[in-house]
Design an enzyme around this catalytic site. Structure first.
Site, mmCIF file in Angstrom:
data_model
loop_
_atom_site.group_PDB
_atom_site.id
_atom_site.type_symbol
_atom_site.label_atom_id
_atom_site.label_comp_id
_atom_site.label_asym_id
_atom_site.label_seq_id
_atom_site.Cartn_x
_atom_site.Cartn_y
_atom_site.Cartn_z
ATOM 1 C CG PHE A 195 45.954 37.887 47.665
ATOM 2 C CD1 PHE A 195 45.843 37.478 46.343
ATOM 3 C CD2 PHE A 195 44.867 38.535 48.252
ATOM 4 C CE1 PHE A 195 44.686 37.720 45.610
ATOM 5 C CE2 PHE A 195 43.706 38.794 47.512
ATOM 6 C CZ PHE A 195 43.613 38.378 46.202
ATOM 7 N NE ARG A 214 36.816 34.726 39.530
ATOM 8 C CZ ARG A 214 36.599 35.339 40.692
ATOM 9 N NH1 ARG A 214 36.634 34.656 41.822
ATOM 10 N NH2 ARG A 214 36.345 36.631 40.742
ATOM 11 C CD GLU A 246 32.344 33.503 50.954
ATOM 12 O OE1 GLU A 246 32.140 34.707 51.081
ATOM 13 O OE2 GLU A 246 32.914 33.048 49.940
ATOM 14 C CG ASP A 247 36.154 31.848 47.866
ATOM 15 O OD1 ASP A 247 36.666 32.394 46.880
ATOM 16 O OD2 ASP A 247 35.510 32.483 48.734
ATOM 17 C CG ASP A 291 41.457 37.907 54.070
ATOM 18 O OD1 ASP A 291 42.098 37.895 53.013
ATOM 19 O OD2 ASP A 291 41.905 38.365 55.148
HETATM 20 O O1 LIG Z 1 36.542 37.878 54.579
HETATM 21 P P1 LIG Z 1 36.680 38.933 53.480
HETATM 22 O O2 LIG Z 1 37.875 39.836 53.707
HETATM 23 O O3 LIG Z 1 35.418 39.671 53.215
HETATM 24 O O4 LIG Z 1 37.101 38.173 52.130
HETATM 25 C C1 LIG Z 1 36.441 37.028 51.715
HETATM 26 C C2 LIG Z 1 35.585 37.323 50.490
HETATM 27 O O5 LIG Z 1 36.361 37.944 49.443
HETATM 28 C C3 LIG Z 1 36.342 37.157 48.264
HETATM 29 O O6 LIG Z 1 35.342 37.589 47.382
HETATM 30 P P2 LIG Z 1 35.589 38.835 46.384
HETATM 31 O O7 LIG Z 1 35.039 40.043 47.056
HETATM 32 O O8 LIG Z 1 37.027 38.829 45.966
HETATM 33 O O9 LIG Z 1 34.659 38.493 45.169
HETATM 34 P P3 LIG Z 1 34.846 37.206 44.215
HETATM 35 O O10 LIG Z 1 34.417 36.009 45.046
HETATM 36 O O11 LIG Z 1 33.914 37.479 43.083
HETATM 37 O O12 LIG Z 1 36.295 37.146 43.823
HETATM 38 C C4 LIG Z 1 35.999 35.780 48.720
HETATM 39 O O13 LIG Z 1 35.365 35.023 47.707
HETATM 40 C C5 LIG Z 1 35.087 36.017 49.908
HETATM 41 O O14 LIG Z 1 33.758 36.168 49.497
HETATM 42 O O1 LIG Z 2 43.693 35.491 49.739
HETATM 43 C C1 LIG Z 2 42.685 35.855 48.943
HETATM 44 N N1 LIG Z 2 42.711 35.538 47.633
HETATM 45 C C2 LIG Z 2 41.692 35.890 46.798
HETATM 46 N N2 LIG Z 2 40.621 36.569 47.213
HETATM 47 C C3 LIG Z 2 40.580 36.896 48.530
HETATM 48 C C4 LIG Z 2 39.629 37.588 49.272
HETATM 49 N N3 LIG Z 2 40.031 37.638 50.537
HETATM 50 N N4 LIG Z 2 41.254 37.029 50.651
HETATM 51 C C5 LIG Z 2 41.582 36.563 49.430
HETATM 52 MG MG LIG Z 3 37.874 37.874 44.487
#
Ligand SMILES: O=P(O)(O)OC[C@H]1O[C@H](OP(=O)(O)OP(=O)(O)O)[C@H](O)[C@@H]1O
Ligand SMILES: Oc1ncnc2cn[nH]c12
Ligand SMILES: [Mg+2]
Length: 175
Positions: free
Chosen positions: A151, A164, A98-99, A102
């Site tokens: 954020f 991105r 995961e990136d 949150d």
């Molecule tokens: O812990 P959380 O609050 O669930 O947030 C984390 C998730 O949200 C983002 O994905 P997003 O839904 O933005 O999709 P993306 O990766 O396509 O931008 C991020 O890449 C994680 O997968």
């Molecule tokens: O800080 C953040 N920036 C971009 N995407 C997400 C999802 N969860 N938190 C985020």
């Molecule tokens: Mg996203």
């Protein structure tokens, strides 16, 4: 989309060093095994590509797309699988890549869903961890950086699909 008003939080070099560190740790932990890395699209495509090139054990990669933020800075709380895996994970050593974690809602959903598919093991590697915003008890096995409740964008992370491509991780300010 303008790129001013971006405050750098983590530099490209810091990310590169951390990715090397995480790759070495994973390679040591899985010595003698092979791993199946699951890239959680879209956000972790950059991190997955860099991380896997630092992993020295045999590895395969699968892609899974979920979405909960859409064009917002807040999780909708409704996690949707947009694209599922193309193969079984039964009996495999799976590392979810995961990136960011949150609220933890995405990972909570993924862990619940994937654990029903009988992997040999299921671990999580995240580049970023934002513990202050957690809504469910969720911890990763490998964490790159703990970050404050801001954020962030860049290195795969988006706001409304933009940013991105930025090399580092930046705080998106509204002003
Ligand atoms: O812990 P959380 O609050 O669930 O947030 C984390 C998730 O949200 C983002 O994905 P997003 O839904 O933005 O999709 P993306 O990766 O396509 O931008 C991020 O890449 C994680 O997968
Ligand atoms: O800080 C953040 N920036 C971009 N995407 C997400 C999802 N969860 N938190 C985020
Ligand atoms: Mg996203």
């Amino acid at each position: 989309m303008e790129q001013e008003n971006l405050k750098e939080l983590i530099s490209k070099k810091e990310i590169q060093n951390k990715v090397k560190e995480l790759g070495k740790q994973i390679s040591e932990d899985y010595k003698g095994e092979e791993i199946l890395a699951i890239c959680v699209l879209k956000g972790s495509f950059v991190f997955t590509a860099d991380l896997l090139r630092e992993v020295t054990v045999p590895s395969t990669v699968e892609f899974l797309a979920v979405s909960s933020y859409g064009a917002s800075t807040e999780s909708s709380g409704i996690i949707r699988i947009l694209k599922d895996l193309d193969c079984s994970i039964e009996g495999k050593h799976v590392v979810i890549v995961e990136d960011i974690i949150d609220t933890g809602l995405t990972l909570n959903y993924l862990m619940k869903t994937l654990s029903t598919r009988k992997p040999a093991s299921l671990k999580v590697c995240t580049l970023l961890d934002k513990p202050e915003r957690r809504e469910v008890d969720m911890k990763a096995d490998y964490v790159g950086f703990e970050i404050p409740d801001e954020f962030v964008i860049g290195y795969g992370l988006d706001f409304a699909e933009y940013y991105r491509n930025l090399p580092g991780v930046y705080i998106k300010s509204d002003e």
